[in-house]
Design an enzyme around this catalytic site. Sequence first.
Site, short mmCIF file in Angstrom:
data_model
loop_
_atom_site.label_atom_id
_atom_site.label_comp_id
_atom_site.label_asym_id
_atom_site.label_seq_id
_atom_site.Cartn_x
_atom_site.Cartn_y
_atom_site.Cartn_z
N ASN A 209 37.94 32.65 34.64
CA ASN A 209 37.83 33.95 35.29
C ASN A 209 39.18 34.66 35.20
OD1 ASN A 209 36.27 35.79 37.04
ND2 ASN A 209 37.79 35.27 38.60
N SER A 239 41.24 34.15 37.95
CA SER A 239 41.95 32.88 37.94
C SER A 239 41.21 31.91 37.02
CB SER A 239 42.02 32.28 39.35
OG SER A 239 42.63 33.17 40.26
N SER A 277 46.83 35.78 38.73
CA SER A 277 45.91 34.70 38.40
C SER A 277 46.29 33.42 39.13
CB SER A 277 45.95 34.45 36.89
OG SER A 277 44.97 33.51 36.51
#
Length: 362
Positions: A209, A239, A277
């Site tokens: 993601n 992330s 992230s």
Amino acid sequence: MRARDLGLKFEGETGLHNAITDVPGVTVGYSTIIEGEGPLEVGKGPIRTGVTAILPRGKQNEMKPIWAGAFSFNGNGEMTGTHWINDGGYFLSPICITNTHSVGTVHQAVVKWMIDNYQDQFLNEHLWAMPVVAETYDGVLNDINGLHVKEEHVLAAIQSAQSGELKEGNVGGGTGMICYGFKGGTGTSSRKLDIDGEEYHIGVLVQANYGKREWLKVSGVPVGEHLTENIVHTKEMGSIIVIIGTDIPMLPHQLKRLAKRASIGIGRSGSPGGNDSGDIFLAFSTANEMSIHQKEDPILTMKVTNDQQFDPIYEQACHAIDEAIINAMIAAESMSALKPSGKVVEAIDHERLMEVMKKYNR
């Protein structure tokens, strides 16, 4: 559809299913929630989320240490239980992955499952549960503030865990995820390698993601520079969680070093590790299975792999991570973002991807 089905090439020899379940004993289950369309109504939907459960030793009826090491490459995220993993070198629970706002619900549900599943140990030995629960943010596609993941979804993911082939893309915790501006999600891969005449496995599962479109590279090809349409956001908003499992005998400090190499694995597809992230990694070994009874022998013996054997281990782990991320995007299906934007987060177009790869003779 997986990356190799398109003809994409990756280094290393995979296990039978090219999945984390190629590590003997490891099982994986999902609970996927996809409900509703239209404008966002917090608490009602649309809902596109879920839970992924990894059971390193399957559904055993006794808690046994799973030797592990954790590493945070960029800490804008959560993975519970890592303080003890860093100190004690092991964990005892399933590993569950979900969305950012559901960590608490999942954590409590895993505690319930452990108490029910390991009743004798909890009652007679005063053990406590310290689950491993990780997350990535799916609020672009999912009513994340509606808190739709419930206890029953977590228990369903754990109970459905199985070996063999795994679904990828829009499943489990990866349901509502975006990767390099394309629809992302859950991906997996594995590698086999020989150490002193013995065959071992390294398996990887990612919840992808993360990343901006312009960063995306596939086998070194700057795909993101060519596929520039339908970008939902220009700023990284996600992330990646990487779980590495192996049956190679390793001590916790060696597993932490292996977990660190996931930084290189996720970078192969182009990410420098964005500021927003959460790039959090866990490596575990199913070797050295033993009891943790308090009346156990005071001196325990463990097998350990010589550090001089680790170069190919690191290499194959990086290969598997890179392929798992690409698998997540190849398997994913397009999904409409929440209104008012209402944009569609497109899955990567397989034909256009291969056209770009052919331009570079890849």
